[in-house]
Design a protein around this motif. Structure first.
Motif, PDB file in Angstrom:
ATOM      1  N   PHE A   9       3.637 -29.652   2.460  1.00  0.00           N
ATOM      2  CA  PHE A   9       3.576 -29.129   3.247  1.00  0.00           C
ATOM      3  C   PHE A   9       2.982 -29.350   4.359  1.00  0.00           C
ATOM      4  O   PHE A   9       2.148 -29.224   5.288  1.00  0.00           O
ATOM      5  N   ALA A  10       1.646 -30.293   3.299  1.00  0.00           N
ATOM      6  CA  ALA A  10       0.350 -30.349   3.980  1.00  0.00           C
ATOM      7  C   ALA A  10       0.230 -32.110   4.362  1.00  0.00           C
ATOM      8  O   ALA A  10       1.581 -32.437   3.628  1.00  0.00           O
ATOM      9  N   LEU A  11      -1.159 -32.152   4.910  1.00  0.00           N
ATOM     10  CA  LEU A  11      -0.859 -34.104   5.157  1.00  0.00           C
ATOM     11  C   LEU A  11      -1.551 -34.518   3.611  1.00  0.00           C
ATOM     12  O   LEU A  11      -1.687 -34.163   3.028  1.00  0.00           O
ATOM     13  N   SER A  12      -0.859 -35.739   3.488  1.00  0.00           N
ATOM     14  CA  SER A  12      -1.523 -36.660   2.224  1.00  0.00           C
ATOM     15  C   SER A  12      -2.849 -37.510   2.732  1.00  0.00           C
ATOM     16  O   SER A  12      -3.496 -36.812   3.172  1.00  0.00           O
ATOM     17  N   ARG A  24      -5.003 -38.328   5.829  1.00  0.00           N
ATOM     18  CA  ARG A  24      -6.155 -37.333   6.617  1.00  0.00           C
ATOM     19  C   ARG A  24      -7.039 -37.992   6.453  1.00  0.00           C
ATOM     20  O   ARG A  24      -8.785 -38.580   7.305  1.00  0.00           O
ATOM     21  N   MET A  25      -7.063 -38.723   5.399  1.00  0.00           N
ATOM     22  CA  MET A  25      -8.021 -40.083   5.967  1.00  0.00           C
ATOM     23  C   MET A  25      -8.063 -40.963   6.677  1.00  0.00           C
ATOM     24  O   MET A  25      -9.104 -41.068   7.389  1.00  0.00           O
ATOM     25  N   LEU A  26      -6.933 -41.292   7.554  1.00  0.00           N
ATOM     26  CA  LEU A  26      -6.341 -41.756   8.943  1.00  0.00           C
ATOM     27  C   LEU A  26      -7.541 -41.800  10.241  1.00  0.00           C
ATOM     28  O   LEU A  26      -7.936 -41.584  10.864  1.00  0.00           O
ATOM     29  N   GLN A  27      -7.133 -39.705   9.861  1.00  0.00           N
ATOM     30  CA  GLN A  27      -7.696 -38.927  10.798  1.00  0.00           C
ATOM     31  C   GLN A  27      -9.122 -38.857  11.040  1.00  0.00           C
ATOM     32  O   GLN A  27     -10.006 -38.827  12.048  1.00  0.00           O
ATOM     33  N   ASP A  28      -9.295 -38.814  10.035  1.00  0.00           N
ATOM     34  CA  ASP A  28     -11.023 -38.688   9.664  1.00  0.00           C
ATOM     35  C   ASP A  28     -11.554 -40.169   9.822  1.00  0.00           C
ATOM     36  O   ASP A  28     -12.507 -39.988  10.645  1.00  0.00           O
ATOM     37  N   SER A  29     -11.239 -41.227   9.683  1.00  0.00           N
ATOM     38  CA  SER A  29     -11.381 -42.381   9.956  1.00  0.00           C
ATOM     39  C   SER A  29     -12.007 -42.536  11.658  1.00  0.00           C
ATOM     40  O   SER A  29     -12.364 -42.799  12.216  1.00  0.00           O
ATOM     41  N   ILE A  30     -10.034 -42.247  12.148  1.00  0.00           N
ATOM     42  CA  ILE A  30     -10.793 -41.987  13.913  1.00  0.00           C
ATOM     43  C   ILE A  30     -11.649 -40.984  14.236  1.00  0.00           C
ATOM     44  O   ILE A  30     -12.538 -41.407  15.294  1.00  0.00           O
ATOM     45  N   SER A  31     -11.727 -40.319  13.341  1.00  0.00           N
ATOM     46  CA  SER A  31     -13.026 -39.595  14.475  1.00  0.00           C
ATOM     47  C   SER A  31     -14.173 -39.427  14.382  1.00  0.00           C
ATOM     48  O   SER A  31     -14.681 -39.302  14.641  1.00  0.00           O
ATOM     49  N   VAL A  51      -3.953 -39.588  15.728  1.00  0.00           N
ATOM     50  CA  VAL A  51      -4.610 -40.017  16.380  1.00  0.00           C
ATOM     51  C   VAL A  51      -4.482 -39.550  17.731  1.00  0.00           C
ATOM     52  O   VAL A  51      -5.906 -39.952  17.537  1.00  0.00           O
ATOM     53  N   GLN A  52      -4.032 -38.768  18.105  1.00  0.00           N
ATOM     54  CA  GLN A  52      -3.682 -38.573  19.382  1.00  0.00           C
ATOM     55  C   GLN A  52      -4.795 -37.354  19.452  1.00  0.00           C
ATOM     56  O   GLN A  52      -5.748 -37.434  20.631  1.00  0.00           O
ATOM     57  N   GLU A  53      -4.418 -36.710  17.776  1.00  0.00           N
ATOM     58  CA  GLU A  53      -5.487 -35.331  18.649  1.00  0.00           C
ATOM     59  C   GLU A  53      -7.171 -35.460  18.415  1.00  0.00           C
ATOM     60  O   GLU A  53      -7.494 -34.921  18.848  1.00  0.00           O
ATOM     61  N   ALA A  54      -7.174 -36.443  17.543  1.00  0.00           N
ATOM     62  CA  ALA A  54      -8.535 -37.013  17.195  1.00  0.00           C
ATOM     63  C   ALA A  54      -8.904 -37.299  18.658  1.00  0.00           C
ATOM     64  O   ALA A  54      -9.802 -37.402  19.268  1.00  0.00           O
ATOM     65  N   LEU A  55      -8.023 -37.902  19.764  1.00  0.00           N
ATOM     66  CA  LEU A  55      -8.137 -38.927  20.770  1.00  0.00           C
ATOM     67  C   LEU A  55      -8.515 -37.893  21.804  1.00  0.00           C
ATOM     68  O   LEU A  55      -9.834 -37.567  22.893  1.00  0.00           O
ATOM     69  N   GLY A  56      -7.372 -37.028  21.858  1.00  0.00           N
ATOM     70  CA  GLY A  56      -7.687 -35.646  22.336  1.00  0.00           C
ATOM     71  C   GLY A  56      -8.875 -34.221  22.365  1.00  0.00           C
ATOM     72  O   GLY A  56      -9.579 -33.525  22.927  1.00  0.00           O
TER      73      GLY A  56
END
Length: 348
Positions: A3-6, A10-17, A74-79
């Protein structure tokens, strides 16, 4: 079942953040809000170079082939960084345009085509506005369009719910309380439609889901700022975070926000897997995050006290972003009405 992110997600979101932490500081956001076109263009170019515009484009068309769940991350990181971006418009276009022809999806992936988005007619039609379709051409005007400065095409909706790709329009800036993004009133004078789809094909649900993710990120940022402030601000010789009332405010924000994150993830997963309730979940995510975001914005400002209203902290950028997101693509009441219609709960 996981039920967690793969790890890849996580790496995708971390790179954008990480990129936004280095390139979208509060000073940069202030410049953009004050109309600095160079700062906005530099940030947009950096995001494009990361390849996120083609994230939701199928691999066969040259994109990354990732789903709406990854797009929401990605959109969460942008927000979270209150970043202006054409990512939402590009993602919604990628979600529906493969049905209109592979060339459009390829154009989004390569960056040769930059899409704006105007779906007001699908959610909250306004007086003296509206688009009509006649003989393959659209005429009229639409409000609160999200069109990047470099846009080559606009994906727009008519009053009958059809979607159209148009490359000719006139634009007038619309001022909202949110200065981190620009909105336009678009005019179409018998503009030829390059492509048309009789039905929206999930465009509104995808847009609402991404706005929910954007609000999730902005609300998380406001919560984090409130917690940090409570650890530092002192009154009567003690940090205010040690006061029970402040602890309760922060705990209540967390208690409301964490289940909301699960709702966004579940709705995105449902959209990606073709779940029969996907559209319902996307609408409910939009409605619920609008209300949770409003609560977090208000409560975080309260934790900051009088400082929360000053430009020094810049908290108002997140506050106003959440406020505008609440109404974009339909209010919470409209989104819930859509969900009720899909479930047959609305009397004919």
């Amino acid at each position: 079942m996981e039920f967690a992110l793969s790890e890849d997600q996580r790496m995708l979101q971390d790179s954008i953040s990480g990129f936004l932490k280095d390139n979208a500081s509060l000073d940069t956001i202030r410049k953009i809000a004050d109309g600095d076109a160079d700062a906005k263009a530099t940030l947009a170019a950096g995001l494009s170079e990361m390849g996120i515009m083609g994230l939701h484009v199928p691999e066969a068309a040259g994109g990354s082939g990732l789903g709406l769940l990854e797009a929401c991350l990605v959109q969460e990181a942008l927000g979270y960084a209150v970043t202006p971006s054409g990512f939402l418009a590009a993602t919604v276009a990628a979600h529906v345009l493969p049905n209109a022809g592979e060339a459009y999806a390829e154009g989004v992936a390569t960056g040769d085509m930059v899409f704006g988005l105007s779906l007001t007619e699908l959610s909250s039609r306004r007086d003296l506005a509206g688009l009509t379709l006649k003989d393959g051409h659209v005429s009229g005007k639409t409000l609160l369009a999200m069109v990047p400065d470099s846009a080559t095409h606009v994906l727009t909706a008519d009053t009958d719910g059809g979607l159209h790709v148009v490359d000719t329009w006139s634009a007038t800036a619309m001022r909202t309380i949110d200065r981190t993004r620009t909105f336009q009133e678009l005019g179409f004078d018998h503009a030829k439609c390059e492509a048309s789809m009789a039905q929206a094909d999930g465009a509104l649900e995808a847009a609402r889901l991404l706005i929910a993710a954007d609000t999730l990120g902005a609300a998380q940022a406001m919560l984090d700022k409130a917690v940090e402030y409570a650890k530092e601000r002192k009154q009567f010789g003690r940090v205010i975070g040690s006061f029970q009332a402040v602890k309760h405010l922060c705990a209540e924000m967390t208690a409301k926000l964490e289940p909301a994150r699960a709702l966004v993830w579940h709705a995105a997963y449902a959209m990606d897997t073709g779940d029969p309730e996907a559209a319902v979940m996307a609408n409910l995510a939009k409605a619920h995050l609008a209300e949770v975001g409003t609560f977090v914005a208000k409560t975080s400002t309260e934790v900051h006290g009088g400082m929360g209203f000053t430009d020094l902290l810049g908290l108002h950028y997140w506050f106003k972003r959440i406020g505008v997101n609440r109404q974009l693509f339909g209010s919470p009441e409209q989104a819930r009405h859509s969900a009720a219609e899909l479930q047959g709960f609305v009397a004919a």
